[in-house]
Enzyme design. Structure first.
Site, mmCIF file in Angstrom:
data_model
loop_
_atom_site.group_PDB
_atom_site.id
_atom_site.type_symbol
_atom_site.label_atom_id
_atom_site.label_comp_id
_atom_site.label_asym_id
_atom_site.label_seq_id
_atom_site.Cartn_x
_atom_site.Cartn_y
_atom_site.Cartn_z
ATOM 1 N N LYS A 186 -8.078 5.039 -50.843
ATOM 2 C CA LYS A 186 -8.554 5.581 -52.124
ATOM 3 C C LYS A 186 -7.609 5.155 -53.250
ATOM 4 O O LYS A 186 -8.005 4.886 -54.361
ATOM 5 C CB LYS A 186 -8.586 7.102 -52.040
ATOM 6 C CG LYS A 186 -8.972 7.793 -53.336
ATOM 7 C CD LYS A 186 -8.970 9.298 -53.169
ATOM 8 C CE LYS A 186 -9.378 9.994 -54.459
ATOM 9 N NZ LYS A 186 -9.237 11.455 -54.382
ATOM 10 N N GLN A 187 -6.309 5.129 -52.922
ATOM 11 C CA GLN A 187 -5.301 4.890 -53.949
ATOM 12 C C GLN A 187 -4.039 4.384 -53.271
ATOM 13 O O GLN A 187 -3.935 4.396 -52.049
ATOM 14 C CB GLN A 187 -5.017 6.194 -54.677
ATOM 15 C CG GLN A 187 -4.381 7.260 -53.801
ATOM 16 C CD GLN A 187 -4.558 8.671 -54.358
ATOM 17 O OE1 GLN A 187 -5.501 9.344 -53.998
ATOM 18 N NE2 GLN A 187 -3.647 9.076 -55.207
ATOM 19 N N TRP A 219 0.604 16.807 -57.194
ATOM 20 C CA TRP A 219 1.852 16.027 -57.241
ATOM 21 C C TRP A 219 1.929 15.179 -58.503
ATOM 22 O O TRP A 219 2.859 14.412 -58.681
ATOM 23 C CB TRP A 219 1.953 15.115 -56.013
ATOM 24 C CG TRP A 219 0.991 13.946 -56.018
ATOM 25 C CD1 TRP A 219 -0.298 13.939 -56.467
ATOM 26 C CD2 TRP A 219 1.254 12.602 -55.587
ATOM 27 N NE1 TRP A 219 -0.862 12.709 -56.313
ATOM 28 C CE2 TRP A 219 0.065 11.859 -55.773
ATOM 29 C CE3 TRP A 219 2.360 11.965 -55.047
ATOM 30 C CZ2 TRP A 219 -0.043 10.512 -55.444
ATOM 31 C CZ3 TRP A 219 2.254 10.617 -54.716
ATOM 32 C CH2 TRP A 219 1.062 9.902 -54.914
ATOM 33 N N ASP A 220 0.921 15.347 -59.384
ATOM 34 C CA ASP A 220 0.794 14.441 -60.527
ATOM 35 C C ASP A 220 2.001 14.450 -61.457
ATOM 36 O O ASP A 220 2.196 13.527 -62.242
ATOM 37 C CB ASP A 220 -0.487 14.754 -61.314
ATOM 38 C CG ASP A 220 -1.730 14.629 -60.460
ATOM 39 O OD1 ASP A 220 -1.702 15.119 -59.316
ATOM 40 O OD2 ASP A 220 -2.725 14.057 -60.916
ATOM 41 N N GLU A 236 -6.219 9.780 -49.893
ATOM 42 C CA GLU A 236 -7.030 10.894 -49.385
ATOM 43 C C GLU A 236 -8.217 10.440 -48.542
ATOM 44 O O GLU A 236 -8.963 11.276 -48.036
ATOM 45 C CB GLU A 236 -7.525 11.741 -50.550
ATOM 46 C CG GLU A 236 -6.372 12.357 -51.321
ATOM 47 C CD GLU A 236 -6.807 13.430 -52.305
ATOM 48 O OE1 GLU A 236 -7.885 13.269 -52.901
ATOM 49 O OE2 GLU A 236 -6.069 14.424 -52.455
HETATM 50 C C1 BGC Z 1 -5.935 12.169 -56.158
HETATM 51 C C2 BGC Z 1 -4.627 12.897 -56.021
HETATM 52 C C3 BGC Z 1 -4.330 13.626 -57.313
HETATM 53 C C4 BGC Z 1 -5.485 14.535 -57.673
HETATM 54 C C5 BGC Z 1 -5.261 15.239 -58.981
HETATM 55 C C6 BGC Z 1 -7.024 13.136 -56.560
HETATM 56 O O1 BGC Z 1 -8.213 12.443 -56.785
HETATM 57 O O2 BGC Z 1 -6.301 11.572 -54.937
HETATM 58 O O3 BGC Z 1 -3.598 11.990 -55.732
HETATM 59 O O4 BGC Z 1 -3.181 14.387 -57.186
HETATM 60 O O5 BGC Z 1 -6.647 13.766 -57.770
HETATM 61 O O6 BGC Z 1 -5.120 14.336 -60.021
#
Ligand code: BGC
Length: 802
Positions: free
Chosen positions: A604-605, A349-350, A488
């Site tokens: 995590k984020q 989704w970046d 995540e």
């Molecule tokens: C993140 C995701 C991201 C992916 C690729 C993961 O560590 O949690 O949000 O899309 O990395 O960058």
């Protein structure tokens, strides 16, 4: 500090992988890591060349399971070039008697320089200068110029240049149990002055061809010594060096694949391109002109040489991954650039963090990325159908054809265990695609895009989320169950038999946003075209009425006047933070202790906070009001505080969001996150991951922070609105954006903003700064005084509430 260059003095084997990633050169079609030309993959060096969209699928057996993975393929190495003074071994940086070793990435011109001075066992001192480019002017060409000077001796110097097909995907240690031997059917040969090497990917059957020409100066009479294997071809030339007199070899290489446009076959195309390619000097000149044009369009000037350099580094790597050449290709946004093999070159989704910046600068590239998604609608529709749902279910990880490429098991390097991976439940990826499609229209005003790509994506994604939402008669609310949000660290309820969480606030609220926006988008399309579109999509009033109903009755959970990440979040335990304060990958740490982040209020984020990143406070409040959850005063601020203190930023995307969310309420905190994300790859903030590829989302997200967040720049139907409040450290900001087909140059300082229109685009454009409107005609310039800087925490900002 030169704000155009990244310099490394000395050879540092420990940091070589990181430097290789940061010194990658690319042109949006292919990229090559900044590896030493004399090196092979040996644990210190990792030469890697990747063509955008060139994937291959292999099945491996690990932990008793058969796992099939699609990888962006490491292609044959075009770089190899080494040399030897009489009686010595071939030069290798790690073993030679180095007197000087310097590497400089010149971002203005897109050139990697290398300077080596070394002494051989006989005391002969030789200096070697190299310049390398991956042509931004001709996306099939790359070149390596090497100039030798014998400082205290004269005599023959042997130079060996090769094309090396003995490469595999082995750039990421934790994938090494998986197969990486993607290349097969190697062949080599010569044609006139050229050497060539061909290989084919194992399952996708893409043919890859390298053809190389060596230009030697001064010319040498003897024919080259040729060494030929199926998977490697090398030619050795002997230069007669005279003390103090430079002599050189330029390697000009064409890289083609059978997926290229305008070719008969990859082999003849490679030879033809290498034959026709000009010499290094001319190639460089054309390449520099192409970069000059890119830098004009990408201009983002800030105060301070270091910040400026770092801003340019991020810009440089974004443009090397996604350039105007990419717009012609059928490729998405690889999360780790074309710079390494982490995440296997997959598309997540970046793009949510990448497209906003691109759309305001290079709308054609952004459109290309959205078309990558559009072409994969059939696969996304099939996935939705297979799950018993409607519309398009875009996969969490996408590669060549839009199938779900998310791995179902992953290795925890900390415990050595392979554990189930449920991240495919991150359905929110579709929301990101829809958000970008809408933003693209809002900025460009491109009705052809909206009525074509835009509405198709919006409707199919809206359909999917509407079918995911089910009415719970008990609560009278629509609910989305069994999904994962962006965080995540939460993929299941503690002890639950099946993965997935209910009513992730980000997913639910963005679904409402999507359903409303999709209707709005449809209303914007002229009537005839809309009717045709609706007929083609089979969209009926019954369906849109259901959307309306969901958009009034979607469930959102709250606890302690904070938006809950998902239903039941408040029942999770608090983590003992004193034990894990600086651990970013808490998932790995806890799993290694037979525990799981699922048990704790830890992220995590940014997850809930993504809402304040994507929506203005006004939009969010309107959605909550409409859902019958009138937001209690201060709810956003409390929500920010709650999650901020429970997030360990295990993803580089997290700092981008936090810098944004804090931009007006905690400017010092925002700046701290900004500098973390700005320098994230330079400092390898995640501890070793940058060597495996840059973090493209964070790099572009950082640029977007400067542009959209600190200027608070928003494309609204009535024009472009800005409410700049520059961080204290950015006393001036100067940039150009493209808005509704016109170029606008914006120069801001703490007291005023000047907006100057170029001579293109529509006759008049409306802009507003802090509510003061102006109509700009072509060539107009207008100065808007800014209000006195207000106390921290006062004004509403991008996504931040009063
Ligand atoms: C993140 C995701 C991201 C992916 C690729 C993961 O560590 O949690 O949000 O899309 O990395 O960058």
């Amino acid at each position: 500090m030169d704000p155009w260059s990244l310099v490394y003095e000395g050879f540092d084997p420990e940091r070589e992988g990181l430097r290789e990633a940061l010194c990658t050169l690319g042109n949006g079609r292919f990229a090559t890591r900044g590896a030493a030309p004399e090196a092979v993959a040996d644990g210190v060096h990792y030469p890697g060349t990747y063509v955008a969209g060139c994937y291959d699928r292999l099945t491996s057996k690990v932990a008793g399971q058969e796992l099939t993975n699609e990888d962006m393929v490491n292609l044959p190495n075009w770089l190899p070039l080494t040399f030897a003074t009489p009686g010595s071994e071939w030069f290798l940086a790690g073993t030679a008697g180095l007197l000087r070793y310097r590497q400089e990435l010149d971002m203005r011109h897109g050139v990697l320089h290398r300077l080596i001075r070394y002494r051989d066992a006989e005391g002969r001192i030789t200096s070697v200068r190299q310049r390398r480019l991956v042509s931004m002017a001709d996306p099939y060409l790359a070149a390596l110029e090497t100039t030798f000077t014998a400082e205290n001796w004269s005599g023959p110097l042997r130079v060996r240049s090769a094309l090396d097909g003995r490469v595999t995907n082995e750039g990421v240690a934790r994938y090494r149990d998986l197969r990486g031997d993607h290349l097969t059917r190697h062949a080599t040969g010569t044609r006139g002055d050229l050497t060539w090497l061909r290989a084919r990917t194992r399952s996708s059957g893409v043919e890859i061809v390298l053809a190389a020409r060596l230009d030697v100066s001064p010319d040498v009479a003897e024919p080259p010594e040729l060494e030929r294997h199926d998977d490697l071809i090398a030619e050795t030339r002997t230069l007669g060096l005279e003390r103090g007199r430079p002599a050189g070899i330029n390697k000009i290489v064409a890289l083609t694949t059978s997926r290229d446009l305008a070719i008969a076959d990859a082999s003849s195309a490679a030879s033809r391109r290498a034959e026709l390619a000009p010499g290094f000097a001319e190639l460089l000149e054309r390449h520099e002109i192409a970069w000059h044009d890119l830098w004009e369009r990408a201009r983002l000037e800030v105060t301070g040489a270091r910040i400026q350099r770092d801003v340019r580094l991020n810009t440089f790597h974004v443009l090397q991954t996604l350039s105007p050449h990419t717009a012609d290709l059928d490729v998405g946004v690889p999360a780790r650039g074309l710079h390494g093999e982490a995440y296997r070159g997959h598309v997540f989704w970046d793009e949510l963090f990448v497209l906003p910046w691109l759309t305001l600068r290079f709308p054609e590239i952004a459109r290309g990325v959205l078309r990558y998604r559009l072409r994969r609608l059939p696969e996304a529709r099939a996935a939705a159908r297979a799950a018993g749902l409607c519309g398009a279910m875009f996969p969490w990880q996408s590669g060549s054809d839009g199938r779900d490429e998310t791995q179902r098991f992953h290795l925890n390097p900390r415990s050595g265990r392979w554990t189930p991976d449920h991240s495919h439940l991150q359905r929110h990826v579709g929301l990101a695609i829809a958000y970008n499609a809408w933003q693209h229209y809002a900025v460009t005003g491109d009705m052809e895009f909206l009525a074509g790509t835009g509405v198709r994506l919006l409707v199919e994604i809206a359909r999917f989320f509407a079918s995911l939402a089910r009415l719970n008669p008990a609560s009278g609310r629509y609910e989305i169950q069994g999904v994962m949000g962006p965080d995540e660290y939460h993929d299941a309820y503690p002890g639950a038999p099946a993965p997935g969480l209910d009513n992730n606030a980000y997913t639910n609220i963005m679904t409402v946003w999507l359903l409303l926006r999709t209707r709005e988008a449809l209303d914007l399309v002229p009537r005839r075209a809309r009717e045709d579109l609706c007929r083609g999509l089979g969209l009926t009033d019954v369906e849109t009425e259901r959307w309306e109903e969901i958009a009034r009755r979607m469930r959102v959970d709250f606890h302690d006047e904070v938006i809950s990440q998902f239903t039941g979040y408040e029942r999770l335990a608090e983590l003992d933070w004193s034990r894990y304060r600086h651990v970013r990958r808490l998932d790995r740490a806890l799993e290694a202790e037979d525990d799981s982040p699922n048990r704790y209020q830890v992220s995590k984020q940014a997850d809930v906070l993504m809402l304040f990143y994507l929506l203005t406070a006004r939009e969010l409040r309107r959605i909550l009001d409409r859902l019958g959850y009138p937001p209690p005063p201060g709810v956003i601020r409390r929500t920010v505080r709650h999650y901020l203190s429970r997030t360990c930023h295990g993803s580089t995307l997290s700092a981008v969001v936090h810098a944004w969310v804090l931009a007006r309420t905690d400017r010092a905190g925002s700046w701290q996150f900004f500098t973390e994300t700005l320098t994230g790859d330079l400092t390898d903030v995640q501890g070793g991951t940058t060597a495996e590829g840059i973090h493209l989302g964070a790099m572009a997200g950082t640029l977007d922070l400067v542009q959209r967040c600190y200027l608070d720049l928003e494309a609204r139907p009535d024009g472009l609105h800005l409410n700049p409040v520059l961080p204290q450290h950015l006393t001036t900001l100067s940039l150009c954006v493209r808005y509704r087909d016109a170029e606008l140059c914006i120069d801001a300082d703490p007291t005023r903003v000047r907006i100057t229109r170029a001579d293109d685009g529509p006759p008049a454009l409306d802009v507003a700064v802090h509510g003061h409107h102006a109509r700009l005609r072509r060539g107009d310039s207008h100065v808007f005084p800014l209000p006195e800087r207000r106390a921290e925490g006062e004004p509403p900002g991008p996504g931040v509430p009063p």
